[in-house]
Design a protein around this motif. Structure first.
Motif, PDB file in Angstrom:
ATOM      1  N   LEU A 243       0.793  -8.383  -1.460  1.00  0.00           N
ATOM      2  CA  LEU A 243       0.925  -7.151  -2.146  1.00  0.00           C
ATOM      3  C   LEU A 243      -0.139  -6.287  -2.055  1.00  0.00           C
ATOM      4  O   LEU A 243      -1.229  -6.854  -2.329  1.00  0.00           O
TER       5      LEU A 243
ATOM      6  N   GLY B  67      -3.165  -1.900  -6.854  1.00  0.00           N
ATOM      7  CA  GLY B  67      -2.284  -0.837  -7.371  1.00  0.00           C
ATOM      8  C   GLY B  67      -2.926   0.442  -6.986  1.00  0.00           C
ATOM      9  O   GLY B  67      -2.034   1.396  -6.980  1.00  0.00           O
TER      10      GLY B  67
ATOM     11  N   ARG C 293       1.770   5.200  -2.682  1.00  0.00           N
ATOM     12  CA  ARG C 293       3.126   4.990  -2.433  1.00  0.00           C
ATOM     13  C   ARG C 293       3.546   5.055  -0.846  1.00  0.00           C
ATOM     14  O   ARG C 293       3.737   4.207   0.025  1.00  0.00           O
TER      15      ARG C 293
ATOM     16  N   ASP D 281       4.367 -12.966  -4.288  1.00  0.00           N
ATOM     17  CA  ASP D 281       3.434 -12.642  -5.575  1.00  0.00           C
ATOM     18  C   ASP D 281       2.522 -13.852  -6.049  1.00  0.00           C
ATOM     19  O   ASP D 281       2.654 -14.105  -6.973  1.00  0.00           O
TER      20      ASP D 281
ATOM     21  N   ARG E 152      -2.893  -5.781  -8.655  1.00  0.00           N
ATOM     22  CA  ARG E 152      -1.954  -5.571  -7.306  1.00  0.00           C
ATOM     23  C   ARG E 152      -0.568  -5.040  -7.767  1.00  0.00           C
ATOM     24  O   ARG E 152      -0.035  -5.090  -9.032  1.00  0.00           O
ATOM     25  N   TRP E 153       0.249  -4.483  -6.954  1.00  0.00           N
ATOM     26  CA  TRP E 153       1.848  -4.045  -7.169  1.00  0.00           C
ATOM     27  C   TRP E 153       2.388  -5.496  -7.419  1.00  0.00           C
ATOM     28  O   TRP E 153       1.952  -6.666  -7.131  1.00  0.00           O
ATOM     29  N   ARG E 154       3.563  -5.437  -8.174  1.00  0.00           N
ATOM     30  CA  ARG E 154       4.341  -6.524  -8.385  1.00  0.00           C
ATOM     31  C   ARG E 154       5.306  -6.499  -7.149  1.00  0.00           C
ATOM     32  O   ARG E 154       5.772  -5.646  -6.667  1.00  0.00           O
TER      33      ARG E 154
ATOM     34  N   GLU F  76       8.490  -4.392  -7.468  1.00  0.00           N
ATOM     35  CA  GLU F  76       8.210  -2.912  -7.337  1.00  0.00           C
ATOM     36  C   GLU F  76       8.263  -2.605  -5.753  1.00  0.00           C
ATOM     37  O   GLU F  76       8.415  -1.677  -5.305  1.00  0.00           O
ATOM     38  N   PHE F  77       7.494  -3.436  -5.089  1.00  0.00           N
ATOM     39  CA  PHE F  77       6.882  -3.254  -3.878  1.00  0.00           C
ATOM     40  C   PHE F  77       8.263  -3.197  -2.944  1.00  0.00           C
ATOM     41  O   PHE F  77       8.362  -2.601  -1.803  1.00  0.00           O
TER      42      PHE F  77
END
Length: 474
Positions: free
Chosen positions: A36, A39, A43, A71, A78-80, A83-84
């Motif tokens: 991931l 954050g 996008r 994850d 970091r992104w989850r 969501e990624f």
């Protein structure tokens, strides 16, 4: 489980699930892990990086392929993965697998993450309790909330999600090994349709897990997580910085020697080891592999091509075993010599045959000292109805005799009178994958409480009960 956490899913791609279909049809599958981004990555940048990797992975036509959005990172910035996953191409989301971590996540937050993934058309999800920096103390770890993987599997039971479970077969003492296997069976009982192993290089332990599944007639798809090493990752493993991943002294010497190779020689050694592992896993009955460390599109194409070649080259177990032993110089992959072996002999043939002398071993004689036995007897006498009483009943005695902490609901009769709140992650239904090979918790110099639960159950002849006894988190 609270009714509010039950999920009602609708998938954009209808009933199509090409990952599940491939497993059902016996097509060997290779998932390529994608870690991931941080954050702060925008996008568009994240989507572009993911699209390039997805194109490289799905461009391999010789093997069924997909991505595994993991994850496993210890960072909360970091992104989850759920969501990624919304950045994946919508037409191929049924080919990929998404991990949902319970690290620093409440049950309601975990349910929301699962909904986000499902509403985006992700239909293959593996819940994991989550990883933390192994340098954290048990006290610091306990301050964070972990939602257990079995709890998330309960959430998905009434949905159309094809869920999976993780298991760490690289355990070398009886009680930690049985604790891992019992939790894996619980996950299957809760609806998991496939299992993925922890990363490791000990093919004997990988085969032992396959034989355990066959011996129990648990004919579920299994994927082995294999790791492509870089010099940086080798350094982390040698320094014990990767949770749940341990190596033997022999393998340590091999890696230390490879660190002195040229860049091209080092990379070639890793590719050769991975392709031999992949071919061996297929011959042992695994449905596929999950590749960690191959996130560069060019590297993905190279390693998938080499794996395809190895799958075609090694079509019988004896030929593969001869080459594997020669390449590894018959290195001992167990971290210590006096280790528990569930089956004997092992790594001598691809499948165990009825009546061929393959023996399945029990943990041995019960291992409870006099003082422990007396304490257990007192707990059973005083707390046998504790799960039906208010949590604060006999609180002082519970603290004194069982080391209990404050719980909303007491579960002592369900956990061999071991308080699961003493687990640094407060896991109630079984161990995490980070337990050390010697049975100690990764976050403290003490016996993993779930290893202790297995040991106590063995002392009273009740090992079989642990596979089916479900214990919810407080």
């Amino acid at each position: 489980m609270e009714q509010s956490l039950q999920l009602d899913m609708n998938f954009e791609n209808g009933s199509t699930n090409r990952f599940r279909t491939a497993l059902d049809e016996g097509r060997f599958t290779a998932l390529v892990e994608c870690s991931l981004p941080e954050g702060e990555v925008d996008r568009d940048g994240a989507a572009s990086r993911l699209a390039m990797l997805e194109k490289a992975v799905l461009g391999c036509t010789e093997i069924n392929t997909g991505l595994a959005l993991t994850d496993f990172a210890v960072s909360n910035s970091r992104w989850r993965a759920a969501e990624f996953a919304t950045l994946l191409s919508s037409e191929n989301r049924d080919r990929h697998v998404v991990y949902v971590s319970g690290r620093n996540t409440s049950g309601e937050q975990a349910a929301d993450l699962i909904k986000i993934a499902a509403n985006a058309g992700i239909c293959n999800i593996v819940p994991v309790s989550g990883t933390l920096n192994s340098q954290l103390s048990s006290r610091d770890c306990r301050k964070l909330r972990f939602t257990e993987s079995t709890m998330m599997l309960r959430m998905m039971q009434n949905s159309s999600i094809f869920s999976g479970g993780a298991v760490n077969p690289f355990q070398y003492m009886a009680y930690p090994l049985f604790a891992q296997y019992f939790k894996a069976v619980k996950k299957l009982n809760l609806g998991a349709g496939f299992l993925v192993t922890q990363a490791g290089w000990d093919m004997l332990r990988i085969q032992s897990f396959a034989w355990f599944m066959m011996n129990r007639k648990l004919y579920y798809p299994k994927l082995a997580r294999l790791m492509i090493l870089t010099p940086e990752r080798v350094e982390d493993i040698l320094a014990n910085k990767m949770a749940g991943i341990r190596i033997s002294n022999d393998f340590r010497r091999i890696l230390e020697r490879e660190l002195h190779y040229s860049k091209n020689q080092f990379e070639a050694a890793q590719y050769r080891r991975i392709e031999l592992q992949a071919a061996g896993c297929r011959l042992m009955g695994f449905s596929g592999i999950q590749l960690a460390g191959a996130e560069n599109p060019a590297r993905v194409q190279t390693i998938l091509s080499r794996i395809d070649r190895a799958l075609k080259e090694y079509v019988d177990f004896s030929t593969w075993l001869e080459e594997y032993n020669a390449y590894m110089a018959s290195a001992e992959m167990a971290p210590f010599s006096n280790n528990f072996q569930l089956f004997d002999p092992i790594l001598s043939r691809d499948y165990p045959l009825d009546g061929d002398g393959v023996a399945s071993h029990e943990p041995g004689d019960p291992d409870c000292g006099l003082l422990e036995s007396l304490m257990l007897g007192m707990r059973r006498s005083l707390f046998r109805k504790a799960d039906t009483q208010r949590a604060g009943h006999l609180k002082f005695a519970k603290t004194l005799l069982a080391g209990c902490r404050s719980c909303e609901k007491c579960r002592l009769p369900l956990t061999e009178y071991v308080c699961t709140e003493t687990c640094p992650k407060r896991l109630a239904d079984g161990p995490c994958g980070g337990i050390r090979p010697n049975g100690l918790c990764e976050h403290g110099n003490f016996e993993c409480i779930h290893s202790k639960i297995v040991r106590y159950a063995h002392c009273r002849g009740a090992l079989h009960e642990l596979e089916t006894k479900m214990v919810e988190q407080a």
